[in-house]
Design a protein around this motif. Sequence first.
Motif, PDB file in Angstrom:
ATOM      1  N   VAL A  27      42.366  24.701 105.284  1.00 29.28           N
ATOM      2  CA  VAL A  27      43.466  24.632 103.313  1.00 29.28           C
ATOM      3  C   VAL A  27      44.456  24.133 103.616  1.00 29.28           C
ATOM      4  CG1 VAL A  27      43.882  25.511 101.696  1.00 29.28           C
ATOM      5  CG2 VAL A  27      41.639  25.708 101.423  1.00 29.28           C
ATOM      6  N   THR A  28      44.892  23.132 102.553  1.00 30.14           N
ATOM      7  CA  THR A  28      46.512  23.170 103.375  1.00 30.14           C
ATOM      8  C   THR A  28      47.260  22.899 101.222  1.00 30.14           C
ATOM      9  OG1 THR A  28      46.351  21.452 104.799  1.00 30.14           O
ATOM     10  CG2 THR A  28      48.763  21.528 103.986  1.00 30.14           C
ATOM     11  N   VAL A  29      48.657  23.962 101.237  1.00 27.47           N
ATOM     12  CA  VAL A  29      48.501  23.783 100.068  1.00 27.47           C
ATOM     13  C   VAL A  29      50.370  23.746 100.439  1.00 27.47           C
ATOM     14  CG1 VAL A  29      49.933  25.559  98.664  1.00 27.47           C
ATOM     15  CG2 VAL A  29      47.388  26.602  99.552  1.00 27.47           C
ATOM     16  N   PHE A  30      50.904  21.844  99.096  1.00 25.14           N
ATOM     17  CA  PHE A  30      52.085  22.000  99.354  1.00 25.14           C
ATOM     18  C   PHE A  30      52.848  21.877  98.125  1.00 25.14           C
ATOM     19  CE2 PHE A  30      54.015  17.594  98.738  1.00 25.14           C
ATOM     20  CZ  PHE A  30      55.173  17.468  99.133  1.00 25.14           C
ATOM     21  N   LEU A  31      53.941  22.539  98.193  1.00 25.54           N
ATOM     22  CA  LEU A  31      55.205  22.552  97.378  1.00 25.54           C
ATOM     23  C   LEU A  31      55.467  22.001  96.681  1.00 25.54           C
ATOM     24  CD1 LEU A  31      53.800  25.895  98.448  1.00 25.54           C
ATOM     25  CD2 LEU A  31      55.417  26.227  96.406  1.00 25.54           C
ATOM     26  N   SER A  32      55.415  20.996  96.209  1.00 27.03           N
ATOM     27  CA  SER A  32      56.366  19.921  95.574  1.00 27.03           C
ATOM     28  C   SER A  32      58.039  19.867  95.507  1.00 27.03           C
ATOM     29  CB  SER A  32      55.786  18.766  95.150  1.00 27.03           C
ATOM     30  OG  SER A  32      56.968  17.828  94.634  1.00 27.03           O
TER      31      SER A  32
END
Length: 380
Positions: A355-360
């Motif tokens: 899983v990848t989580v990206f906080l813009s």
Amino acid sequence: MKLVSRNSLRWLPAFVVPAVVVAAVIAVPLQAGATVDLPDKTPEQVLLLVNDSTVSAFSGTVEQSADLGLPSLDLSAGMSESMTGALPEGNDSVIPLGVTTALALLSGAHEFRVYVGGESQSRVQIKDRMAERDVVHNGGDIWLYDSNTNAATHLSLDLEATAQAKSAELQSQLPTDLATPAQLAERFLGELDPSTTVSVGTNARVAGRSVYELVLTPKTTETLVASVSIAVDSETGLPLQVTVLAQGQSSPAFQVGFTAIDFAAPNADLFAFTPPATATVTEQAMPAPTEGATGDQPGDHSSAAGQVPVMTGTGWSTIVEVPAAAVPAELSANPMLDQLTTAVDGGRAVTTSLVTVFLSNDGRVFAGAVPLAALQAAAE
């Protein structure tokens, strides 16, 4: 054959987030050394075996392992005074109980006991070396308790509203909904479409019981998931183990399964939880499920839909977008954020094998079983 609602498939790639966050515990591999002679079944027949299972009560020991490429996390230690001072006033623990448990289970191996007395009764006891965490669901009450911090959270369900909601939508909100292999497998088996190749692997044994191995392989290369194997009890149809392989890895990235199971109904007293008199108790109302609050309209950024996750893509490459307005302010203020994320173009990210989580930088959060570049592209 329609096993569950179409919405189940939409959450397929998002399974890893709640799975490693809530379930956590090391499943033993299939016992390939023993010869298991079972009647041949097609994938559809194994699916029917799962779908027709009547098991509603059981107990057992479950083990889980997560090898996502993250270091072991000790969230209750090593916090400086300045770090704890940054937390909201009145917080006795470093991070809220549910989040602490979730992050602690992202890596390493854990063991727990699970008791299920039907759809409205379950108990999960996660055992650590010197402590125990409990998640207890009994009718309209859900308790989360951590003996290490002696803190308990009580969530109240609106049973009347719950009865009016679709079962699949409700279960996706319960903190215990992925506590057993059967519940994990249901997410994958909810509804299969052309995005997945389904096959039957090698018969084996899990928890001393003969099982069929159902193998789900994504057809797309735009996902981090290589395959999902589900060990299905040949007699009861109950999934006993789930194994997830990541692209480019030979050992499981995530496993959860029974090492022992008993199909007798657990004692009802196990579901009657009372926190210790000295425990710090937090009362929290669980929002009632409402129509249209499931993010079923990809790309709908209206004010009504802007507060719930938006789903884009399909199948294994689905991306979940959480609007900035729906992201808790405590997330960006938490001092552990810098430790758990890495600075990347456009924001910060957590990258794992599944899983990848990206906080813009604009406050939105993107997640999926996809490479980081796919999340960055979705943010643009």
